[in-house]
Design a protein around this motif. Structure first.
Motif, short mmCIF file in Angstrom:
data_model
loop_
_atom_site.label_atom_id
_atom_site.label_comp_id
_atom_site.label_asym_id
_atom_site.label_seq_id
_atom_site.Cartn_x
_atom_site.Cartn_y
_atom_site.Cartn_z
N SER A 124 0.82 -1.21 0.00
CA SER A 124 0.00 0.00 0.00
C SER A 124 0.85 1.26 0.00
O SER A 124 0.31 2.36 -0.01
CB SER A 124 -0.91 0.01 1.24
OG SER A 124 -0.11 0.11 2.41
N ARG A 177 -1.79 -1.35 13.24
CA ARG A 177 -2.53 -2.62 13.17
C ARG A 177 -2.06 -3.65 14.18
O ARG A 177 -2.44 -4.82 14.10
CB ARG A 177 -2.44 -3.19 11.75
CG ARG A 177 -2.93 -2.27 10.66
CD ARG A 177 -4.34 -1.78 10.92
NE ARG A 177 -4.87 -1.04 9.77
CZ ARG A 177 -5.97 -0.32 9.83
NH1 ARG A 177 -6.66 -0.24 10.95
NH2 ARG A 177 -6.38 0.32 8.76
N LYS A 196 -12.38 -13.16 9.79
CA LYS A 196 -12.66 -11.72 9.98
C LYS A 196 -13.73 -11.48 11.03
O LYS A 196 -13.60 -10.60 11.87
CB LYS A 196 -13.07 -11.07 8.66
CG LYS A 196 -11.92 -10.79 7.74
CD LYS A 196 -12.40 -10.04 6.50
CE LYS A 196 -11.26 -9.73 5.56
NZ LYS A 196 -11.72 -9.03 4.35
N SER A 220 -15.77 -2.96 8.96
CA SER A 220 -15.04 -2.17 7.97
C SER A 220 -13.60 -1.89 8.46
O SER A 220 -12.66 -1.91 7.66
CB SER A 220 -15.76 -0.87 7.63
OG SER A 220 -15.89 -0.07 8.79
N THR A 221 -13.43 -1.68 9.75
CA THR A 221 -12.08 -1.48 10.30
C THR A 221 -11.27 -2.76 10.20
O THR A 221 -10.08 -2.74 9.84
CB THR A 221 -12.16 -0.99 11.76
OG1 THR A 221 -12.88 0.24 11.80
CG2 THR A 221 -10.78 -0.79 12.35
N ASP A 237 -11.74 -5.10 7.94
CA ASP A 237 -11.42 -5.27 6.51
C ASP A 237 -10.17 -4.46 6.13
O ASP A 237 -9.28 -4.97 5.45
CB ASP A 237 -12.59 -4.83 5.64
CG ASP A 237 -13.77 -5.81 5.68
OD1 ASP A 237 -13.56 -6.98 6.06
OD2 ASP A 237 -14.89 -5.39 5.34
N ARG A 238 -10.11 -3.20 6.58
CA ARG A 238 -8.94 -2.36 6.25
C ARG A 238 -7.68 -2.89 6.93
O ARG A 238 -6.60 -2.93 6.31
CB ARG A 238 -9.20 -0.91 6.68
CG ARG A 238 -10.16 -0.17 5.76
CD ARG A 238 -10.22 1.31 6.07
NE ARG A 238 -10.59 1.63 7.44
CZ ARG A 238 -11.83 1.75 7.89
NH1 ARG A 238 -12.85 1.60 7.06
NH2 ARG A 238 -12.07 2.04 9.14
N ALA A 239 -7.79 -3.33 8.19
CA ALA A 239 -6.63 -3.85 8.92
C ALA A 239 -6.10 -5.11 8.25
O ALA A 239 -4.88 -5.26 8.05
CB ALA A 239 -7.00 -4.12 10.37
N ARG A 280 -6.50 -6.05 5.14
CA ARG A 280 -5.91 -5.67 3.84
C ARG A 280 -4.49 -5.12 4.05
O ARG A 280 -3.55 -5.53 3.37
CB ARG A 280 -6.78 -4.63 3.14
CG ARG A 280 -6.24 -4.24 1.77
CD ARG A 280 -6.97 -3.07 1.14
NE ARG A 280 -6.77 -1.88 1.97
CZ ARG A 280 -7.75 -1.13 2.49
NH1 ARG A 280 -9.02 -1.43 2.27
NH2 ARG A 280 -7.49 -0.07 3.22
N ASP A 281 -4.32 -4.23 5.03
CA ASP A 281 -3.00 -3.64 5.29
C ASP A 281 -1.99 -4.71 5.71
O ASP A 281 -0.85 -4.71 5.24
CB ASP A 281 -3.08 -2.58 6.39
CG ASP A 281 -3.83 -1.32 5.96
OD1 ASP A 281 -4.06 -1.14 4.75
OD2 ASP A 281 -4.18 -0.53 6.87
#
Length: 169
Positions: free
Chosen positions: A4, A15, A29, A41-42, A44-46, A48-49
């Motif tokens: 990213s 994270r 998840k 949603s948090t 999902d972002r964590a 992904r990162d």
């Protein structure tokens, strides 16, 4: 840099709770939502990162820490311990004149004890007790009560302890 474009330091710092949550027990998840007590949603972002950074991987429907993730988490723990040592030593650092150059490792593995004006020699017994089993002792004493200098020298030189003292005149 992770996929990213974020630094590994940034990903681990932001994270870390997610990485820590799956360290010993891989999770889906939905399980991370409950374990870290945050929104989907948090999570999902964590995730992904962390995946982009190579710190976690998905296997059999669950996210697991990779070798890089486990190693990064241990590095973060060492970093936090070091910051706590520095925080514990702030009072000691303030007592040392700015022109005195002390190695950064001064507080490595140290326990910090500070006395109070009401009982100025209250910490001395703890210092004496710590000398015998220690391989190395570092002491900062802005005020040394003369009655303790001889006792300190006697205890400090009785074994094979390396002792360094910084005293204010």
């Amino acid at each position: 840099m992770s996929g990213s474009g974020r630094s590994l330091d940034d990903v681990v710092a932001t994270r870390e709770p997610f990485l820590r949550s799956i360290l010993d027990t891989p999770k889906r998840k939905v399980e991370l939502v409950d374990a870290v007590d945050t929104s989907r949603s948090t999570v999902d972002r964590a995730v992904r990162d962390l995946v982009e950074a190579g710190l976690i991987a998905r296997r059999e429907g669950r996210y697991r820490a990779t070798l890089a993730g486990r190693t990064a988490l241990r590095a973060a723990e060492r970093y936090h311990r070091r910051l706590n040592e520095v925080e514990d030593g702030i009072g000691v650092f303030r007592a040392v004149p700015a022109e005195i150059d002390i190695a950064d490792r001064f507080l490595d593995g140290a326990s910090v004890s500070q006395t109070s004006p009401e009982v100025p020699d209250g910490v001395m017994q703890r210092v004496f007790d710590s000398l015998e089993p220690a391989e190395e002792t570092r002491v900062v004493a802005p005020i040394v009560l003369s009655g303790h200098i001889d006792q300190f020298r006697e205890v400090a030189t009785a074994g094979e302890t390396t002792t360094e003292m910084i005293l204010d005149r």
